[in-house]
Design an enzyme around this catalytic site. Sequence first.
Site, PDB file in Angstrom:
ATOM      1  N   GLU A  78      13.205  -1.818  27.032  1.00  0.00           N
ATOM      2  CA  GLU A  78      13.343  -3.221  26.620  1.00  0.00           C
ATOM      3  C   GLU A  78      14.658  -3.455  25.895  1.00  0.00           C
ATOM      4  OE1 GLU A  78      11.429  -6.350  26.716  1.00  0.00           O
ATOM      5  OE2 GLU A  78      10.921  -5.230  28.504  1.00  0.00           O
TER       6      GLU A  78
ATOM      7  N   GLN B 168      -2.061   4.984  23.932  1.00  0.00           N
ATOM      8  CA  GLN B 168      -1.961   5.673  25.228  1.00  0.00           C
ATOM      9  C   GLN B 168      -1.094   6.935  25.137  1.00  0.00           C
ATOM     10  OE1 GLN B 168      -0.696   4.000  29.442  1.00  0.00           O
ATOM     11  NE2 GLN B 168       1.165   4.356  28.249  1.00  0.00           N
TER      12      GLN B 168
ATOM     13  N   SER C  62      13.008   2.274  23.886  1.00  0.00           N
ATOM     14  CA  SER C  62      12.402   1.575  25.019  1.00  0.00           C
ATOM     15  C   SER C  62      13.451   0.954  25.937  1.00  0.00           C
ATOM     16  CB  SER C  62      11.499   0.469  24.464  1.00  0.00           C
ATOM     17  OG  SER C  62      11.216  -0.483  25.460  1.00  0.00           O
TER      18      SER C  62
ATOM     19  N   GLY D 105       0.975   6.789  15.813  1.00  0.00           N
ATOM     20  CA  GLY D 105       0.529   6.100  17.034  1.00  0.00           C
ATOM     21  C   GLY D 105      -0.356   6.990  17.878  1.00  0.00           C
TER      22      GLY D 105
ATOM     23  N   ARG E  75      -3.920   2.580  29.358  1.00  0.00           N
ATOM     24  CA  ARG E  75      -3.060   1.476  28.950  1.00  0.00           C
ATOM     25  C   ARG E  75      -3.926   0.360  28.354  1.00  0.00           C
ATOM     26  NH1 ARG E  75       1.979  -0.012  27.304  1.00  0.00           N
ATOM     27  NH2 ARG E  75       3.395  -0.412  29.036  1.00  0.00           N
TER      28      ARG E  75
ATOM     29  N   TYR F 110      10.687  -7.738  19.896  1.00  0.00           N
ATOM     30  CA  TYR F 110      10.344  -6.326  20.081  1.00  0.00           C
ATOM     31  C   TYR F 110      11.575  -5.524  20.494  1.00  0.00           C
ATOM     32  CZ  TYR F 110       8.598  -2.149  22.426  1.00  0.00           C
ATOM     33  OH  TYR F 110       8.420  -0.846  22.831  1.00  0.00           O
TER      34      TYR F 110
HETATM   35  O1  F7E Z   1       4.954  -6.804  31.114  1.00  0.00           O
HETATM   36  C1  F7E Z   1       5.225  -9.640  33.436  1.00  0.00           C
HETATM   37  C2  F7E Z   1       5.898  -9.737  32.087  1.00  0.00           C
HETATM   38  O2  F7E Z   1       3.507  -6.601  29.076  1.00  0.00           O
HETATM   39  C3  F7E Z   1       5.639  -6.357  32.254  1.00  0.00           C
HETATM   40  C4  F7E Z   1       5.617  -2.143  26.692  1.00  0.00           C
HETATM   41  O3  F7E Z   1       5.039  -0.872  26.781  1.00  0.00           O
HETATM   42  O4  F7E Z   1       7.118  -1.610  28.475  1.00  0.00           O
HETATM   43  C5  F7E Z   1       6.161  -2.554  28.057  1.00  0.00           C
HETATM   44  O5  F7E Z   1       6.736  -3.843  27.935  1.00  0.00           O
HETATM   45  C6  F7E Z   1       6.163  -7.552  33.032  1.00  0.00           C
HETATM   46  C7  F7E Z   1       6.883  -8.591  32.179  1.00  0.00           C
HETATM   47  O6  F7E Z   1       5.192  -4.756  29.656  1.00  0.00           O
HETATM   48  C8  F7E Z   1       1.900 -10.991  33.052  1.00  0.00           C
HETATM   49  O7  F7E Z   1       6.502 -11.045  31.929  1.00  0.00           O
HETATM   50  C9  F7E Z   1       3.527 -11.206  34.444  1.00  0.00           C
HETATM   51  O8  F7E Z   1       8.040  -9.019  32.848  1.00  0.00           O
HETATM   52  O9  F7E Z   1       3.173  -4.977  30.987  1.00  0.00           O
HETATM   53  P1  F7E Z   1       4.111  -5.772  30.177  1.00  0.00           P
HETATM   54  P2  F7E Z   1       6.690  -4.931  29.092  1.00  0.00           P
HETATM   55  O10 F7E Z   1       6.874  -6.267  28.468  1.00  0.00           O
HETATM   56  O11 F7E Z   1       7.615  -4.554  30.187  1.00  0.00           O
HETATM   57  C10 F7E Z   1       8.258  -1.441  27.609  1.00  0.00           C
HETATM   58  C11 F7E Z   1       9.096  -0.325  28.160  1.00  0.00           C
HETATM   59  C12 F7E Z   1       7.876  -1.270  26.189  1.00  0.00           C
HETATM   60  O12 F7E Z   1       8.564  -0.589  25.433  1.00  0.00           O
HETATM   61  C13 F7E Z   1       6.760  -2.105  25.681  1.00  0.00           C
HETATM   62  O13 F7E Z   1       6.232  -1.586  24.464  1.00  0.00           O
HETATM   63  O14 F7E Z   1       5.053  -8.232  33.605  1.00  0.00           O
HETATM   64  N1  F7E Z   1       3.920 -10.297  33.499  1.00  0.00           N
HETATM   65  N2  F7E Z   1       2.295 -11.641  34.185  1.00  0.00           N
HETATM   66  C14 F7E Z   1       2.919 -10.144  32.624  1.00  0.00           C
HETATM   67  N3  F7E Z   1       2.811  -9.359  31.539  1.00  0.00           N
HETATM   68  C15 F7E Z   1       1.641  -9.398  30.846  1.00  0.00           C
HETATM   69  N4  F7E Z   1       1.494  -8.581  29.768  1.00  0.00           N
HETATM   70  N5  F7E Z   1       0.602 -10.224  31.217  1.00  0.00           N
HETATM   71  C16 F7E Z   1       0.678 -11.038  32.306  1.00  0.00           C
HETATM   72  O15 F7E Z   1      -0.251 -11.780  32.631  1.00  0.00           O
END
Ligand code: F7E
Length: 331
Positions: A125, A12, A123, A8, A182, A147
């Site tokens: 998650e 980032q 993670s 990877g 990012r 995931y």
């Molecule tokens: O979403 C909300 C979405 O896609 C964060 C990865 O690095 O961190 C990351 O996972 C939050 C969620 O990151 C939008 O629903 C709202 O609640 O930036 P994200 P993630 O899903 O937290 C963890 C630690 C990892 O391990 C993962 O690999 O934001 N949200 N509106 C949105 N998210 C996205 N992407 N786009 C939107 O429009």
Amino acid sequence: MKTALITGITGQDGSYLAEHLLALGYRVVGLVRRSATPSLERLADVRDRIELVPGDLLDTGSLLRVVQEHQPDEVYNLAAQSFVHASFGEPVHTGEVTALGVVRLLEAIRIARPEARFYQASSSEMFGKVRQSPQSEDTPFHPRSPYGVAKVYGHWATVNYRESYGLFACSGILFNHESPRRGLEFVTRKISDGVAAIAFGERDRLALGNLDARRDWGFAGDYVRAMHLMLQQTEPRDYVVASGTTHSVREFCQYAFARVGLDWEEYVTVDPRFYRPAEVELLHGDASRARAELGWAPEVGFEELVQRMVDHDVGRRLAAGREPVRGTVTA
Ligand code: F7E
């Protein structure tokens, strides 16, 4: 001179970790998937000081060959299908890469270089529908996406190889960590780039999903230091790495738009297409163990992180000769 193998490396975290290890005097070898158009932009500053070798977490033989040939002292497994939203559409592929890929790599190490120290990118998650707050190494997992499920598998595989074969294998349970590097699909960068696009008149709206979701956001450059520190300890252990603060997506918007003098409510719309079938509503990490045992502490706080990201996306446009049309950006 120690050798580190990073999977990877084009992402980032891989690029920040490569820079950190080079500064510490490491020889850095990066595993790269074959592609007609490899994306090496994040490695621009270090490209001539690292070795890139072909290999794939889906292909055990390629991993075995790389470990055998390069005999790394440390292996950092940062490769994954890491976009949570996409994992609902490609659950099997996510499992192949993000879950089974860990075991393929652990097997290669067990067979060809059992003395190597191994870091697994676990993670937050994995905590998903959180059972307690803040979350620490002792908090039970309840993943909410393919995931998250795959990361739980990789996490326990790492623990299992440590307990079964005595490998020096550590799992870093990292909470969200962001930067100007990012990917644009993650919410923080989507917002910082969206703010800049609006300030420069490229568009008028930013469509997002769940604005109430709360995350513990830190700076990726701080978090890669913790990865390295974990592999320098006398005993392998798992560590939560987090800022210890939590903010909503809405708050991220407020700060990001304010950076260019705009009111987020005039530009942000909610589009259910960005909702997830199951959401992680709240993440808030307790990194006490990492602070006490690794001596680790983050240097960049939430507000500075938002500012750096917005400034970067504004700066790219200024450097390309574009003119801002809204807000307080001055050329
Ligand atoms: O979403 C909300 C979405 O896609 C964060 C990865 O690095 O961190 C990351 O996972 C939050 C969620 O990151 C939008 O629903 C709202 O609640 O930036 P994200 P993630 O899903 O937290 C963890 C630690 C990892 O391990 C993962 O690999 O934001 N949200 N509106 C949105 N998210 C996205 N992407 N786009 C939107 O429009």
